[in-house]
Motif scaffolding. Structure first.
Motif, PDB file in Angstrom:
ATOM      1  N   ASN A  50      47.328  38.012  35.369  1.00  0.00           N
ATOM      2  CA  ASN A  50      48.761  38.147  35.127  1.00  0.00           C
ATOM      3  C   ASN A  50      49.138  37.084  34.099  1.00  0.00           C
ATOM      4  O   ASN A  50      49.196  35.898  34.414  1.00  0.00           O
ATOM      5  CB  ASN A  50      49.543  37.956  36.421  1.00  0.00           C
ATOM      6  CG  ASN A  50      51.049  37.927  36.213  1.00  0.00           C
ATOM      7  OD1 ASN A  50      51.547  38.287  35.148  1.00  0.00           O
ATOM      8  ND2 ASN A  50      51.777  37.491  37.234  1.00  0.00           N
ATOM      9  N   LYS A  56      53.486  39.860  39.987  1.00  0.00           N
ATOM     10  CA  LYS A  56      53.170  41.260  39.721  1.00  0.00           C
ATOM     11  C   LYS A  56      52.580  41.944  40.947  1.00  0.00           C
ATOM     12  O   LYS A  56      51.765  41.363  41.678  1.00  0.00           O
ATOM     13  CB  LYS A  56      52.154  41.369  38.580  1.00  0.00           C
ATOM     14  CG  LYS A  56      52.626  40.806  37.258  1.00  0.00           C
ATOM     15  CD  LYS A  56      53.598  41.744  36.566  1.00  0.00           C
ATOM     16  CE  LYS A  56      53.935  41.250  35.168  1.00  0.00           C
ATOM     17  NZ  LYS A  56      54.814  42.173  34.460  1.00  0.00           N
ATOM     18  N   GLU A 149      50.145  48.461  36.925  1.00  0.00           N
ATOM     19  CA  GLU A 149      51.239  47.616  37.396  1.00  0.00           C
ATOM     20  C   GLU A 149      52.261  48.485  38.114  1.00  0.00           C
ATOM     21  O   GLU A 149      52.755  49.473  37.571  1.00  0.00           O
ATOM     22  CB  GLU A 149      51.898  46.875  36.243  1.00  0.00           C
ATOM     23  CG  GLU A 149      53.006  45.940  36.723  1.00  0.00           C
ATOM     24  CD  GLU A 149      53.782  45.280  35.608  1.00  0.00           C
ATOM     25  OE1 GLU A 149      54.746  44.559  35.922  1.00  0.00           O
ATOM     26  OE2 GLU A 149      53.454  45.507  34.427  1.00  0.00           O
ATOM     27  N   ILE A 203      49.707  42.416  31.878  1.00  0.00           N
ATOM     28  CA  ILE A 203      48.477  42.247  32.644  1.00  0.00           C
ATOM     29  C   ILE A 203      47.290  42.471  31.714  1.00  0.00           C
ATOM     30  O   ILE A 203      47.368  43.231  30.737  1.00  0.00           O
ATOM     31  CB  ILE A 203      48.404  43.187  33.864  1.00  0.00           C
ATOM     32  CG1 ILE A 203      48.328  44.656  33.440  1.00  0.00           C
ATOM     33  CG2 ILE A 203      49.590  42.956  34.778  1.00  0.00           C
ATOM     34  CD1 ILE A 203      48.066  45.606  34.608  1.00  0.00           C
TER      35      ILE A 203
END
Length: 755
Positions: A50, A56, A149, A203
């Protein structure tokens, strides 16, 4: 001027597209890793990062290679700037030779990964879910990985992910309880959107395929999607969502330096469109002296949504795929070998297994037609004399086939070549039409890489010098029809590493290392290229020459350490330096084999105030820039004949000889302006023979840089990164693609690389 105001001004002069697209900066909302394996002594190490200051929520899913069925999944919750690591291993006979995920990472997962919960499962392809590929446990041993995500955590849920001086370990029990229907604090079991905002990207990650016994490790980068969704995609692990089918239904597809926006009936078709390739290209090495092997991995990550009835609303295959999966027939998609070359552009008289482009493609049910019959396909490149019925590739891939004769016979496990090195292209005759009914994208949604493995017999005593490197497939995308939804054009960083300008960020001969360089011309045009080496301290040119690369040709060279001689001046004699060595027959002006690097750009009248020593040239960077396309008799002079040698490199050299050389007075003779696409790709291997070390990377490519003839003499400072013809760029920012105009081509190029 403050940073925020600059950002506002850029937006005021920019046009943007908000649609799912391939990311060129390595970060985004979705990561797709084309291959994992525990076969052949390999383990797979996974790193997920991350890169943002937000917490996240991510879905991590493993899909098996045959039909893309889920074999393991979990939710991962990463705090700001956090990293999660794990590894895949094969269990012993007592645990049934399953694949197992192991991790000692303290980041939060749901469920918690332990020795039992980390075991891969067969439940998605057995019993009522059984398919044509069978129920063999071997289906767990290789496949691909998708990471999506789900959203940004806020409030107490975000606080639970943080590890810092005040909170030594993450509060994972809170997040695990949030999904527990029996918990008093099971808020996500009631409403998964609590403490959640939509995904924001950022990400990244990588996979390492490692064989400890053989002493090889290969780094695999993800294919990254950005602007995938504006909705919260937070689900329990029992839910099939989120998946690649949950994307936005509009896509931004790159085609010849133009970004085209298209609408699709479903999210998975939008994702497929940005992954579609009309052809894949890569190099191969099969030299027996180093026991070289080359395999291709080709993964079709959305194939199951198009072909598997459990995902389809009707029993009709969805384009671009053509073969529906049934209980007695696999979904096989044909391909053809459209180019098979050695490094001097020679082609076999009748390349084995090829289909000549332009002829009708036989139906895929014929076992003689090369076809991809799996979601993840492992294809070996073999010399003709090593062509066996059951070749064992680098990864010892072993797709079970449930004793189906048709499936066993239809799958070509290899591409055969008579050459010990070169490059190969495979193409697809598939297509899909967007919602406008006219815009068409050609190819298949394919990702992957070539892996080369070889042995260094000259390493120091006691060193296990097995090398293996991964090279991402280079590709071509074709879009036709009237594009009604809008498009953006401009110079941009090529997402498939094929373009008009190639930037190699590092070469070195320091510390016992040598640097091996290659560049490939994938087009049917002869290219006039500027090759320029820049020393590392101040980017001053230290070797500059012209390379005339004929159609489908490859140029290779090496950089080695040397002692500077008097040719560069007495003050530099004997100092540590660099020379270029090559046995390649492609035409250069001047001839450069064993040419030393030169100090003239940082000495004498050009003294830049830095160190006056040839040590400066022992590391630096390389740029290759397309100047023009060569035509007529000069193109013929650069073209290799049946002997593998160009017709007349002497002609090209004499063209630059003063005073009568025709290019001295007019360098545009027999030159045509490039179209901006280039069609070039390159790679580097940095190798320490004695130390048993090898590192590889692909050059960064720029497309849309120049559409004018810029043919200049060897040693001329033109063309360079400031002499392009485009001041408009396509840049990814905040998950969107921005078309922005700058005040000069130099600032446009600079903007592409601003971080």
């Amino acid at each position: 001027m403050n940073r925020r105001l600059i950002q506002v001004l850029i937006l005021l002069i920019s046009t943007q597209i908000n649609a799912v697209h391939l990311s060129s900066n390595g970060t985004g909302q979705v990561l797709i890793f084309p291959y994992y394996t525990v076969n052949g002594g390999f383990n797979t190490l996974i790193n997920l990062v991350n890169s943002t200051s937000e917490s996240k929520a991510m879905r991590v899913r493993f899909r098996e290679a045959a039909n893309g069925r889920e074999v393991f999944t979990f939710n991962l919750y990463l705090g700001p700037h956090d990293v999660w690591t794990g590894g895949l291993v094969k269990t012993d006979e007592g645990q049934g030779f399953l694949t197992k995920l192991i991790s000692s990472d303290s980041s939060c997962t749901v469920p918690e990964i332990d020795q039992i919960s980390g075991l891969f499962y067969q439940e998605k392809y057995i019993d009522e879910f059984e398919d044509v590929y069978g129920i063999n446990v071997k289906r767990l041993h290789e496949g691909f990985i998708e990471v999506l995500e789900m959203g940004v955590l806020t409030g107490d849920s975000a606080a639970a992910t943080i590890i810092d001086q005040e909170q030594a370990s993450a509060g994972c029990s809170r997040l695990q309880n949030a999904w527990d229907v029996s918990s008093d604090d099971g808020y996500w079991s009631i409403d998964p959107s609590v403490d959640m905002l939509p995904p924001s990207g950022g990400i990244m990650g990588n996979v390492i395929l490692i064989d400890v016994n053989e002493g090889v490790a290969m780094n695999e980068d993800a294919t990254v999607l950005d602007d995938f969704s504006d909705d919260i995609l937070h689900f329990n692990i029992d839910n099939d969502s989120p998946s690649l089918a949950d994307s936005k239904m509009n896509s931004a597809v790159e085609n010849n330096a133009i970004i085209i926006n298209m609408d699709w009936p479903t999210g998975f078709e939008a994702v497929s469109s940005v992954l579609m390739k009309s052809q894949l290209s890569n190099e191969y090495a099969l030299d027996t002296i180093i026991n070289a092997k080359t395999d291709w991995i080709v993964t079709l990550p959305t194939a199951h949504f198009h072909t598997d009835p459990i995902h389809l609303q009707t029993n009709e295959v969805v384009a671009p795929f053509t073969s529906l999966l049934t209980n007695n027939k696999p979904g096989c998609e044909p391909y053809f070998v459209s180019g098979l070359y050695n490094r001097e552009e020679l082609v076999p008289i009748n390349p084995p297994g090829t289909i000549i482009p332009g002829t009708p493609t036989p139906p895929p049910v014929l076992p003689t037609i090369p076809s991809f019959c799996y979601t993840t396909n492992n294809i070996s490149i073999l010399m003709e004399e090593n062509n066996t019925s059951t070749p064992v590739g680098i990864f010892a891939s072993n797709h079970p086939a449930a004793s189906l004769d048709q499936l066993n016979n239809i799958i070509p496990e290899h591409i055969v070549t008579p050459f010990n090195n070169g490059w190969v292209t495979v193409g697809f005759s598939h297509s899909a039409v967007a919602l406008d009914g006219n815009s068409k994208v050609y190819g298949l949604p394919a990702i992957g890489f070539a892996v080369q493995k070889y042995t260094n017999a000259h390493a120091g005593p006691g060193l296990l010098a097995q090398y293996a490197g991964i090279f991402k497939h280079k590709s071509k995308t074709i879009v036709t029809g009237s594009i009604n939804q809008g498009q953006l054009s401009g110079m941009n960083i090529a997402k498939d590493n094929t373009g008009q300008v190639l930037l190699y960020p590092y070469y070195t001969v320091r510390n016992g290392l040598n640097t091996l360089i290659s560049v490939v011309n994938t087009t049917d045009q002869t290219k006039a290229l500027k090759v320029r080496f820049l020393e590392g301290r101040n980017g001053r040119p230290v070797l500059d020459f012209n390379l005339y690369l004929s159609p489908f040709d490859v140029w290779t060279a090496g950089l080695v350490e040397t002692s500077s001689t008097s040719i560069v001046g007495a003050a530099f004699t004997g100092q540590e330096s660099v020379k270029i060595v090559t046995s390649d027959t492609s035409c250069t002006v001047p001839t450069i084999d064993r040419q030393e690097f030169l100090p003239f750009a940082f000495s004498g009248a050009y003294d830049d105030g830095l160190i006056q020593d040839m040590i400066r040239v022992t590391e630096g960077s390389l740029e290759i820039i397309e100047m023009a396309e060569v035509i007529g008799e000069d193109a013929s002079a650069a073209t290799h004949g049946v002997s593998g040698v160009p017709e007349s490199c002497e002609t090209l050299n004499s063209n630059w000889l003063p005073p009568s050389g025709k290019w001295v007075s007019d360098p545009t003779i027999n030159m045509e302006a490039p179209d901006g696409t280039g069609g070039l790709y390159g790679s580097v291997n940095i190798i320490d023979v004695a130390g048993g070390v090898d590192m590889s990377y692909d050059a960064t490519a720029i497309v849309g840089y120049n559409i004018e003839t810029q043919h200049h003499s060897p040693g001329n400072l033109l063309p360079n990164l400031a002499s392009g013809t485009s001041s408009t760029t396509l840049i990814e920012a905040n998950g969107n693609i921005l078309q922005t105009t700058w005040d000069s081509p130099l600032n446009a190029v600079t903007a592409l690389f601003m971080q």
